[in-house]
Design an enzyme around this catalytic site. Structure first.
Site, PDB file in Angstrom:
ATOM      1  N   ASP A   1      -4.478  12.054   4.535  1.00  0.00           N
ATOM      2  CA  ASP A   1      -3.211  11.434   4.913  1.00  0.00           C
ATOM      3  C   ASP A   1      -2.078  11.944   4.039  1.00  0.00           C
ATOM      4  OD1 ASP A   1      -1.840   8.964   6.339  1.00  0.00           O
ATOM      5  OD2 ASP A   1      -1.211   8.942   4.243  1.00  0.00           O
TER       6      ASP A   1
ATOM      7  N   LYS B   1       3.636  12.273   8.491  1.00  0.00           N
ATOM      8  CA  LYS B   1       4.566  11.266   9.014  1.00  0.00           C
ATOM      9  C   LYS B   1       6.004  11.773   9.052  1.00  0.00           C
ATOM     10  CE  LYS B   1       1.744   7.913   6.484  1.00  0.00           C
ATOM     11  NZ  LYS B   1       1.217   8.867   5.478  1.00  0.00           N
TER      12      LYS B   1
ATOM     13  N   SER C   1      -2.547  -0.029  -5.413  1.00  0.00           N
ATOM     14  CA  SER C   1      -1.528   0.937  -5.861  1.00  0.00           C
ATOM     15  C   SER C   1      -1.006   0.629  -7.261  1.00  0.00           C
ATOM     16  CB  SER C   1      -0.365   0.976  -4.867  1.00  0.00           C
ATOM     17  OG  SER C   1       0.449   2.093  -5.081  1.00  0.00           O
TER      18      SER C   1
ATOM     19  N   LYS D   1      -6.510   6.544  -2.748  1.00  0.00           N
ATOM     20  CA  LYS D   1      -6.063   7.760  -3.421  1.00  0.00           C
ATOM     21  C   LYS D   1      -6.579   7.749  -4.861  1.00  0.00           C
ATOM     22  CE  LYS D   1      -2.613   9.692  -6.186  1.00  0.00           C
ATOM     23  NZ  LYS D   1      -1.587   9.270  -7.174  1.00  0.00           N
TER      24      LYS D   1
ATOM     25  N   HIS E   1       7.012   7.003  10.086  1.00  0.00           N
ATOM     26  CA  HIS E   1       6.706   6.423   8.775  1.00  0.00           C
ATOM     27  C   HIS E   1       7.278   5.022   8.617  1.00  0.00           C
ATOM     28  CE1 HIS E   1       5.844   7.736   4.356  1.00  0.00           C
ATOM     29  NE2 HIS E   1       5.417   6.515   4.601  1.00  0.00           N
TER      30      HIS E   1
ATOM     31  N   TYR F   1       6.476  12.422   1.007  1.00  0.00           N
ATOM     32  CA  TYR F   1       5.726  12.612  -0.235  1.00  0.00           C
ATOM     33  C   TYR F   1       6.049  13.954  -0.888  1.00  0.00           C
ATOM     34  CZ  TYR F   1       2.720   8.949   1.821  1.00  0.00           C
ATOM     35  OH  TYR F   1       2.225   7.805   2.406  1.00  0.00           O
TER      36      TYR F   1
ATOM     37  N   THR G   1      -2.573  10.655  -0.403  1.00  0.00           N
ATOM     38  CA  THR G   1      -1.956  11.682  -1.253  1.00  0.00           C
ATOM     39  C   THR G   1      -0.605  11.275  -1.828  1.00  0.00           C
ATOM     40  OG1 THR G   1      -0.831  12.764   0.616  1.00  0.00           O
ATOM     41  CG2 THR G   1      -3.078  13.503   0.094  1.00  0.00           C
TER      42      THR G   1
ATOM     43  N   ASN H   1     -15.474   6.283  -4.021  1.00  0.00           N
ATOM     44  CA  ASN H   1     -14.695   5.596  -2.989  1.00  0.00           C
ATOM     45  C   ASN H   1     -15.160   5.885  -1.567  1.00  0.00           C
ATOM     46  OD1 ASN H   1     -13.100   4.436  -4.957  1.00  0.00           O
ATOM     47  ND2 ASN H   1     -11.392   5.845  -4.698  1.00  0.00           N
TER      48      ASN H   1
END
Length: 324
Positions: free
Chosen positions: A45, A79, A214, A267, A112, A50, A21, A277
């Site tokens: 997750d 986290k 990413s 993601k 984290h 975030y 996410t 996925n």
């Protein structure tokens, strides 16, 4: 040979394909999570850093709709942020995540990072006037880890683990108590073979973040540092293998990680790709294909998330990726 779809964690199990996410705005994330639930994802997750835990919680609670059986199907992860890396602050930051997610318990809570920012109320990423991070050089990583272990005694989190540590740090943590999960950057160009070997030796499940490279992060970093980041989905070897199996390049990358022994948390906000996925259990890469993909590893040079977007962080005594 079939590979297990779950990692066993005591009396619980963690699906080996989860939903990431990071870098997803609230409204987009809620819709994406709804699509992911329909597609069959049950591992989600998140992270305090975030700043979208509340949105994830809303989507999950709508799906659960008061049914304890549906809650038991989920494996929800978040986290402790770097700004909370002080033993006395762990309960406060956990409480914030717990309240925003709005669930009766969390399945996994991770440290984290091993490094820390200064604690500035209301600011998860505090910076100095010159743009560098406000670094807390007094971090007691072991003390923070012990504070996470105490959270399990409350019954509000079932498992605890770590993320973004190096091999030496992982062994130091294990001297206190073995983390139940290790989450690290892992993809075709950064296959983390040494870390995977250590984790296997210690019996710690590994979850790969940024498993597809990413693209959003590499685009942002390239604009700042001028570095060229290969698009993993367009690498000729990946494309060729995908065509041979009539699969997408992303499915090949994820299957490679699973056959390498890791879990993965891709993601996407596109419903079609979200479904693709997780649809990777009915094909298998050959030994020849695995060898060809493994040969693309660039080791530390392939790392994307080196935290260069946190200027000044490399001076922290627990920064995990120090240049030799």
């Amino acid at each position: 040979m079939p590979i297990p779809e779950y990692f066993a964690l005591q009396d619980n199990r963690m699906p080996r394909i989860g939903f990431g996410t990071w870098q997803a705005a609230d409204d987009v994330l809620e819709k994406a999570v709804e699509s992911a639930l329909v597609a069959g994802y049950r591992h989600f997750d998140s992270a305090r850093a975030y700043e979208n835990e509340a949105a994830l919680g809303r989507a999950l609670r709508r799906w659960i709709d008061g049914d304890p059986a549906k809650r038991k199907e989920l494996f929800v992860v978040t986290k402790l942020p770097p700004s909370g890396n002080r033993p006395d602050l762990v309960p406060e930051y956990f409480e914030g995540s717990f309240n925003d997610l709005g669930l009766d318990y969390l399945d996994l809570y991770l440290m984290h990072t091993p490094f820390a920012f200064e604690h500035v109320p209301g600011d998860l990423h505090p910076k100095n006037p010159d743009g560098t991070m406000k670094v807390d050089h007094t971090t007691d990583m072991i003390g923070v880890w012990k504070a996470l272990l105490k959270l399990k005694e409350t019954g509000r989190v079932r498992h605890v683990g770590v993320s973004n540590v190096n091999e030496e740090q992982l062994r130091r943590l294990c001297a206190v108590e073995k983390p139940e999960c290790l989450q690290i950057e892992m993809h075709l160009l950064c296959q983390q073979k040494a870390m995977i070997s250590v984790a296997k030796e210690l019996g710690i499940p590994v979850v790969a973040y940024s498993p597809l490279g990413s693209k959003a992060l590499t685009d942002a970093l390239a604009a700042k540092n001028g570095r060229v980041y290969p698009d993993l989905l367009k690498l000729p070897v990946v494309v060729k293998i995908a065509e041979a199996h009539k699969r997408t390049p992303a499915q090949v990358l994820l299957r490679h990680l699973l056959q390498s022994g890791a879990a993965a948390i891709p993601k996407s906000t596109n419903p079609t790709r979200i479904k693709q996925n997780i649809s990777i259990w009915d094909f298998e890469l050959t030994d020849e294909e695995m060898n060809a993909l493994c040969a693309l590893d660039k080791g530390e040079d392939g790392r994307i998330c080196d935290f260069s977007f946190f200027p000044g962080m490399e001076k922290h005594p627990e920064f995990p990726f120090k240049k030799q």
